[in-house]
Design a protein around this motif. Structure first.
Motif, PDB file in Angstrom:
ATOM      1  N   THR A  67      -0.317  13.548  22.056  1.00 34.18           N
ATOM      2  CA  THR A  67       0.905  12.750  22.002  1.00 34.18           C
ATOM      3  C   THR A  67       1.980  13.400  21.147  1.00 34.18           C
ATOM      4  O   THR A  67       3.124  12.954  21.150  1.00 34.18           O
ATOM      5  CB  THR A  67       0.616  11.346  21.453  1.00 34.18           C
ATOM      6  N   ARG A  68       1.605  14.475  20.415  1.00 33.27           N
ATOM      7  CA  ARG A  68       2.566  15.181  19.559  1.00 33.27           C
ATOM      8  C   ARG A  68       2.379  16.690  19.737  1.00 33.27           C
ATOM      9  O   ARG A  68       1.250  17.184  19.791  1.00 33.27           O
ATOM     10  CB  ARG A  68       2.371  14.808  18.081  1.00 33.27           C
TER      11      ARG A  68
ATOM     12  N   VAL B  94       3.321   9.990  27.772  1.00 31.94           N
ATOM     13  CA  VAL B  94       4.161   9.660  26.628  1.00 31.94           C
ATOM     14  C   VAL B  94       3.870  10.651  25.507  1.00 31.94           C
ATOM     15  O   VAL B  94       2.713  10.862  25.143  1.00 31.94           O
ATOM     16  CB  VAL B  94       3.898   8.219  26.144  1.00 31.94           C
ATOM     17  N   LEU B  95       4.920  11.253  24.961  1.00 38.02           N
ATOM     18  CA  LEU B  95       4.746  12.240  23.898  1.00 38.02           C
ATOM     19  C   LEU B  95       6.018  12.356  23.082  1.00 38.02           C
ATOM     20  O   LEU B  95       7.090  11.925  23.511  1.00 38.02           O
ATOM     21  CB  LEU B  95       4.397  13.616  24.483  1.00 38.02           C
ATOM     22  N   THR B  96       5.877  12.972  21.906  1.00 37.28           N
ATOM     23  CA  THR B  96       7.020  13.429  21.118  1.00 37.28           C
ATOM     24  C   THR B  96       6.758  14.886  20.772  1.00 37.28           C
ATOM     25  O   THR B  96       5.606  15.342  20.780  1.00 37.28           O
ATOM     26  CB  THR B  96       7.198  12.613  19.817  1.00 37.28           C
ATOM     27  N   PHE B  97       7.826  15.605  20.467  1.00 35.51           N
ATOM     28  CA  PHE B  97       7.625  17.009  20.127  1.00 35.51           C
ATOM     29  C   PHE B  97       8.722  17.504  19.200  1.00 35.51           C
ATOM     30  O   PHE B  97       9.777  16.882  19.050  1.00 35.51           O
ATOM     31  CB  PHE B  97       7.530  17.877  21.387  1.00 35.51           C
TER      32      PHE B  97
ATOM     33  N   ILE C 295      -2.302  17.386  16.948  1.00 34.68           N
ATOM     34  CA  ILE C 295      -1.043  18.015  17.366  1.00 34.68           C
ATOM     35  C   ILE C 295      -1.358  19.407  17.890  1.00 34.68           C
ATOM     36  O   ILE C 295      -2.128  20.151  17.280  1.00 34.68           O
ATOM     37  CB  ILE C 295      -0.056  18.102  16.189  1.00 34.68           C
ATOM     38  N   LEU C 296      -0.771  19.769  19.001  1.00 34.94           N
ATOM     39  CA  LEU C 296      -0.984  21.098  19.578  1.00 34.94           C
ATOM     40  C   LEU C 296       0.277  21.941  19.412  1.00 34.94           C
ATOM     41  O   LEU C 296       1.395  21.428  19.541  1.00 34.94           O
ATOM     42  CB  LEU C 296      -1.332  20.998  21.058  1.00 34.94           C
ATOM     43  N   ILE C 297       0.098  23.235  19.121  1.00 36.86           N
ATOM     44  CA  ILE C 297       1.207  24.168  18.936  1.00 36.86           C
ATOM     45  C   ILE C 297       1.349  25.026  20.190  1.00 36.86           C
ATOM     46  O   ILE C 297       0.395  25.691  20.601  1.00 36.86           O
ATOM     47  CB  ILE C 297       0.974  25.088  17.720  1.00 36.86           C
ATOM     48  N   VAL C 298       2.514  25.016  20.774  1.00 38.96           N
ATOM     49  CA  VAL C 298       2.792  25.810  21.971  1.00 38.96           C
ATOM     50  C   VAL C 298       3.718  26.958  21.585  1.00 38.96           C
ATOM     51  O   VAL C 298       4.811  26.733  21.053  1.00 38.96           O
ATOM     52  CB  VAL C 298       3.474  24.953  23.065  1.00 38.96           C
ATOM     53  N   ALA C 299       3.272  28.189  21.830  1.00 37.51           N
ATOM     54  CA  ALA C 299       4.118  29.369  21.637  1.00 37.51           C
ATOM     55  C   ALA C 299       4.562  29.859  23.005  1.00 37.51           C
ATOM     56  O   ALA C 299       3.742  30.222  23.849  1.00 37.51           O
ATOM     57  CB  ALA C 299       3.367  30.472  20.902  1.00 37.51           C
ATOM     58  N   SER C 300       5.859  29.854  23.229  1.00 39.65           N
ATOM     59  CA  SER C 300       6.428  30.223  24.521  1.00 39.65           C
ATOM     60  C   SER C 300       6.838  31.688  24.510  1.00 39.65           C
ATOM     61  O   SER C 300       7.671  32.103  23.708  1.00 39.65           O
ATOM     62  CB  SER C 300       7.650  29.335  24.810  1.00 39.65           C
TER      63      SER C 300
END
Length: 270
Positions: free
Chosen positions: A67-68, A141-144, A175-180
């Motif tokens: 969710t985050r 549903v999420l926030t980021f 919380i998951l970290i996404v590196a683009s």
């Protein structure tokens, strides 16, 4: 409210068309393994979906819904602050609205004062925007927290990563970290694959210092190496034990041209 900057170019601008495309990439394949329930972060590409969507989807469908999120991407145009966050407001995609996570952003800024509030740095940047429809379909549903990066100083990237880690440790929700990041750019397919393998090796070793060194020593034009370094620094502080390459491809796989390609890697850190 941030309106889409690349809808209709990098991905479909109509809701139903975008749903079909994202869901196609998220459809499980026979070779998929189990979901990485202990996932801490990931590396996913940000080119047009027709080129790299299958790589991003291969990663996202193996991630547990959260969710985050913290989404780190390169600032391709170097507009605004070199480390830029948006803490308040709404991001809009054809799939709907996503609220920014002001509390989480505030905790990150407490430990990384260089991180500046700057909507201008995000206004036309595609690297974070193209991840949002995948997150919407994955999580509902999420926030980021979106962070655009235009610096190459290792100490600052490490500080950012540690700040992200400490903010995550304060959260009661995972919380998951996404590196683009895309990989090597605009060289022949065989050269790009060879260079990509050298950078991927360092990511799989959870070696952010080694990644920066190989990027510089081998002249690898990986546009999101800085976000990837910050993600790795955060993941190590959070106790990461390993990483797995989920898929590696180049634009030649879908575009056909092997003379000048872009590489794409999908990696999960756990």
């Amino acid at each position: 409210m941030r309106s889409p900057a690349v809808a209709g170019r990098f991905y479909p601008h109509k809701r139903e068309a975008l749903l079909r495309e994202v869901d196609q990439y998220l459809e499980p394949e026979s070779g998929d393994g189990a979901v990485f329930e202990s996932a801490i972060g990931c590396v996913v590409p940000h080119a047009g979906y027709m080129y790299s969507g299958h790589v991003a989807g291969a990663v996202y469908r193996l991630l547990p819904p959260r969710t985050r999120y913290v989404v780190l991407g390169p600032n391709h145009w170097a507009r605004g602050a070199p480390l830029a966050v948006m803490s308040q407001g709404i991001w809009i995609t054809p799939l709907g609205q996503v609220e920014l996570d002001g509390e989480l952003a505030g905790h990150i800024r407490e430990k990384c004062p260089m991180l500046a509030e700057d909507a201008q740095a995000h206004a036309g940047e595609h690297s974070l925007e193209v991840q949002v429809p995948f997150l919407q379909r994955l999580s509902g549903v999420l926030t980021f927290v979106p962070i655009a990066i235009a610096i190459a100083d290792y100490a600052l990237l490490e500080q950012l990563g540690w700040a992200v880690a400490e903010a995550i440790l304060r959260s009661t929700n995972p919380i998951l970290i996404v590196a683009s990041s895309d990989m090597n750019h605009y060289e022949p397919d065989n050269v790009t694959r060879e260079k990509d393998e050298k950078a991927i090796e360092k990511i799989l070793q959870l070696d952010p210092v080694g990644l920066l060194e190989v990027i510089r020593d081998e002249d690898i034009s990986m546009c999101g190496y800085a976000p990837t370094i910050a993600m790795l620094a955060a993941a190590k502080k959070l106790g990461a034990r390993g990483a797995r390459l989920i898929r590696h491809a180049t634009s030649a796989d879908t575009g056909g041209d092997t003379d000048s390609v872009v590489g794409y890697a999908g990696i999960i850190v756990f």
